[in-house]
Design a protein around this motif. Structure first.
Motif, PDB file in Angstrom:
ATOM      1  N   GLU A 129      32.396  92.789 147.659  1.00  0.00           N
ATOM      2  CA  GLU A 129      31.531  91.740 148.346  1.00  0.00           C
ATOM      3  C   GLU A 129      30.074  92.386 147.599  1.00  0.00           C
ATOM      4  N   ARG A 130      29.723  93.721 147.217  1.00  0.00           N
ATOM      5  CA  ARG A 130      28.562  93.979 146.735  1.00  0.00           C
ATOM      6  C   ARG A 130      28.517  93.437 145.190  1.00  0.00           C
ATOM      7  N   ILE A 131      29.756  93.418 144.411  1.00  0.00           N
ATOM      8  CA  ILE A 131      29.536  92.991 143.139  1.00  0.00           C
ATOM      9  C   ILE A 131      29.157  91.490 143.049  1.00  0.00           C
ATOM     10  N   VAL A 132      30.154  90.639 144.148  1.00  0.00           N
ATOM     11  CA  VAL A 132      29.822  89.348 144.213  1.00  0.00           C
ATOM     12  C   VAL A 132      28.300  88.917 144.485  1.00  0.00           C
ATOM     13  N   GLU A 133      27.710  89.872 145.426  1.00  0.00           N
ATOM     14  CA  GLU A 133      26.430  89.766 145.817  1.00  0.00           C
ATOM     15  C   GLU A 133      25.480  89.752 144.710  1.00  0.00           C
ATOM     16  N   HIS A 134      25.559  90.679 143.895  1.00  0.00           N
ATOM     17  CA  HIS A 134      24.632  90.959 142.727  1.00  0.00           C
ATOM     18  C   HIS A 134      24.678  90.425 141.509  1.00  0.00           C
ATOM     19  N   PHE A 135      26.036  90.053 141.119  1.00  0.00           N
ATOM     20  CA  PHE A 135      26.474  89.437 139.675  1.00  0.00           C
ATOM     21  C   PHE A 135      27.030  88.021 139.823  1.00  0.00           C
ATOM     22  N   GLY A 136      27.646  87.987 141.316  1.00  0.00           N
ATOM     23  CA  GLY A 136      28.365  86.548 141.191  1.00  0.00           C
ATOM     24  C   GLY A 136      30.044  86.883 141.188  1.00  0.00           C
ATOM     25  N   ARG A 137      30.605  85.747 141.169  1.00  0.00           N
ATOM     26  CA  ARG A 137      32.210  85.848 141.084  1.00  0.00           C
ATOM     27  C   ARG A 137      32.434  86.000 139.483  1.00  0.00           C
TER      28      ARG A 137
END
Length: 749
Positions: free
Chosen positions: A679-687
């Protein structure tokens, strides 16, 4: 007829009037009058019928009905509201043009108008104050305006918090320029103020003397004539008062206060019909003028009142409406038929101006000049603040011919009048006596010094000058750079936090116009320097701005929080130049920043009141630093861009196989992460991007590679070599080794 039926018919008549079916309304009121006996109700319906006839164009019949209503009882102001509205509106109908659209043309045509005129009082700009929108007005004029101040030039109301004029100071540069260039005009203003003080103390002769001196210095100042007219009225010199009022109207034709002064003088001279015309002019110029409405209603009431004893009743003579007097341009009753319908005039503004000054009984040349308000407060004659503001929806000043009413018989002494031609001669001679005097806009060449218009920060000619609330002026770019470091005025240290919060500064219009007019060569040189600076800043190969912070990769988002003054300047320049691009590099202890980095593109900037900003960027290209530089506190570099070297045939097939295998391996690692981490990765860098069908389609290689490098738990120094690689095979091999290493570590735990 029953009461209910009568009420229904009156309601129908009112609806017909509202829908502009004036003939039907007049007929209904006429029918209802046949059944009435009550004098009060009868007068009310007579007035209603007269209103309908007037708006229907039958002015002759209308005045006859008004007269009958007045025979019952004196007409009150409320009875004459519609008649006043009709007469004033007819002026606008006659011209058929929108004065708002002609504002610029009219301003340039008006006598006495130029760059140094306050657009509130239309007097010489004295103690100029610059509003946030960039327009300048007299400080005293702004002090009289309602809060928050709305600019009279651009109607700007966006700067609600900033438009508190109590916190604004006189524009220092402009004030010094006016003192140097126009000392005589400032002397005239000071004499006027002294005269105002003497008038308020009721020392009339001394006040008159001050105004005489001021007019000798500034013979084309309409305000001086208007105020002197009031002094003459106070001294009962009504002919002189009328002369000065006419001069004010001639110098500023559509200035409502001049027509008020003229009307007041005419009333004192017993010329009520002419005074009525002037008050109707004022209502046209300023529909909110309560004084003009009240006076016009009183005069109309007097003219319509029945006359007893042996004096003949004044009745409306329809034939007089068709006399030569009604052919005067701008006349309201300019009709070809006995129905007295108004017609649309085809004459232009310039034609009106040329003709009006020669026509008898015409009030003034026709020009669309905005109003002025609140002048000479001690001479308002009962006017409330704001009543002398003029709406620009105006056309002709000539409203109604004197011959609409046949006057009462007067004695020979009452009929004695000053020859109007003599008055005209006096007006002309007084204006032209100092015709060669220095105009407000005429500045002697030896007084113009570029040093008077230099920025105190860069010591160069003002470029896009901006004035702060404290009254100091700087180049826009110079001020922005100073406020990056400290939210205070660079000269007086006044707090400018609210001013900084606007994030957008408007150029001081008058200052820029002065530079364009009087220093064109110097401005051209300044523009060349600025163009060179822009070209240099827009070059994305040489002196590219570098943000020294973290690792950034192509196609990967990189949000930034900007708070350091040097980077505020850098981001602002990127936005202003239109490139919206800058480089991102890791820091280096020896060189200042690394030899490789990514070019970022700004997608959005959100500014905060204190000057900080959040910048949304995304990587677009990789580059190699050729040479390190610095500019205005931040790093720059000469760079060359990097692209992957493409392979063919057998090597291409091997590369495709390696690409697919590493992608699958990366997908396994990503799926093995905890949900919170995902979730943190997606929030910051997208999928994670999809697998590319053609790995070599992009010069930067597959976007998923850069996304994976950004999310892998690697230090910046370990990520940096991947930016330098121009071989996709080597990059994929390096990513596979990292994934294998991380997979083994996880298995051993």
């Amino acid at each position: 007829m029953g009461t209910d039926s009568t009420d229904c018919m009156l309601l129908l008549a009112a609806e017909a009037f509202q829908s502009k079916n004036f003939g039907l309304a007049a007929d209904i009121y006429e029918c209802q009058l046949l059944h009435l006996c009550d004098p009060s109700t009868q007068q009310h319906l007579l007035v209603k019928r007269a209103d309908a006839l007037a708006f229907g164009g039958k002015l002759t019949d209308a005045f006859e009905i008004y007269r009958k209503a007045a025979e019952i009882d004196r007409l009150r102001p409320v009875h004459l509201d519609n008649l006043i509205e009709y007469l004033s509106n007819s002026i606008k109908i006659q011209d058929g043009t929108d004065s708002q659209n002609n504002r610029q043309e009219t301003h340039s045509d008006c006598v006495g108008y130029d760059a140094f005129t306050c657009k509130i009082c239309y007097e010489f700009l004295y103690e100029p104050v610059t509003l946030p929108c960039g327009h300048c007005f007299c400080k005293k004029c702004l002090d009289r305006e309602k809060m928050p101040v709305c600019c009279k030039e651009c109607n700007d109301t966006r700067h609600t918090k900033l438009n508190d004029v109590d916190n604004y100071r006189v524009n220092v540069v402009l004030s010094n320029l006016l003192l140097k260039w126009y000392p005589s005009q400032l002397l005239a203003v000071n004499l006027r103020r002294e005269g105002n003080g003497l008038y308020s103390e009721k020392i009339m002769d001394a006040a008159l003397e001050k105004y005489n001196e001021a007019i000798q210095i500034a013979p084309r100042d309409h305000v001086l004539y208007s105020n002197r007219s009031q002094i003459h009225s106070s001294l009962r010199n009504y002919e002189d008062a009328l002369h000065d009022a006419e001069m004010a109207c001639k110098l500023m034709p559509l200035w409502s206060k001049g027509h008020i002064r003229k009307a007041q003088a005419l009333v004192c001279l017993g010329k009520c019909e002419e005074a009525l015309r002037e008050y109707l002019v004022v209502i046209t110029l300023d529909p909110e003028s309560k004084l003009a409405k009240r006076k016009a209603q009183k005069i109309l009431s007097d003219l319509l009142a029945p006359v007893t004893d042996q004096v003949h009743n004044r009745i409306l003579d329809c034939t007089s409406l068709l006399s030569s007097r009604n052919k005067i341009k701008g006349g309201i009753l300019n009709t070809p038929t006995s129905s007295c319908n108004t017609t649309t005039s085809s004459k232009s503004y310039k034609e009106y101006k040329n003709i009006a000054s020669h026509e008898k009984l015409t009030s003034s040349p026709t020009l669309s000049e905005p109003k002025t308000g609140g002048l000479f407060e001690t001479m308002e004659c009962g006017e409330k603040k704001g009543e002398d503001q003029v709406d620009l929806n105006v056309c002709h000043p000539t409203v109604i011919d004197r011959s609409v009413f046949l006057k009462r018989k007067r004695s020979s002494s009452e009929d004695s009048q000053v020859d109007s031609s003599d008055t005209c001669k006096r007006s002309k001679s007084e204006v032209t006596q100092n015709e060669e005097a220095t105009s407000w806009s005429a500045v002697l060449s030896d007084l113009i010094d570029p040093a008077d218009l230099e920025c105190s920060l860069c010591m160069r000619l003002f470029y896009e000058p901006v004035t702060t609330p404290c009254g100091h002026t700087f180049c826009m770019k110079c001020l922005e750079r100073c406020l990056d470091h400290n939210p205070k005025c660079p000269l007086c240290k006044m707090e400018l936090e609210e001013y900084l919060a606007e994030s957008k500064y408007n150029k001081t219009v008058l200052m820029e116009n002065l530079i364009c007019k009087y220093l064109p060569n110097e401005l051209m040189d300044r523009q060349k320097v600025n163009a060179e600076e822009i070209a240099d800043l827009s070059n994305l190969n040489k002196n590219v701005p570098i943000f020294v912070c973290t690792m950034a990769f192509p196609t990967v988002p990189c949000p930034l929080h900007i708070f350091e003054p040097c980077y505020r300047l850098m981001i602002r320049r990127c936005m202003e130049m239109g490139t919206k691009q800058f480089g991102m590099c890791l820091s280096d202890n020896l060189k200042g920043f690394a030899d490789y980095g990514s070019l970022l593109e700004i997608r959005n900037v959100e500014f905060f009141a204190d000057g900080r900003s959040v910048v949304d960027t995304i990587g677009i290209r990789r580059f190699k630093v050729i040479e390190h530089h610095q500019r205005d506190g931040y790093n720059t570099a000469d760079i060359e861009y990097l692209e992957d070297v493409k392979v063919e045939v057998v090597a291409e097939k091997e590369l495709q196989s390696l690409h697919d295998a590493v992608y699958d391996q990366a997908l396994i690692w990503v799926n093995s992460l905890k949900e919170e981490q995902k979730e943190r990765i997606v929030e910051h860098f997208g999928r994670m991007p999809e697998k590319d069908s053609e790995p070599q389609a992009s010069a930067n290689g597959p976007s998923w590679c850069w996304w994976l490098l950004a999310v892998l738990p690697l230090e910046g120094r370990a990520q940096l070599p991947f930016l330098a690689l121009t071989s996709l095979k080597d990059r994929l091999s390096g990513i596979r080794r990292i994934l294998l290493f991380m997979s083994r570590n996880r298995s051993s735990r």
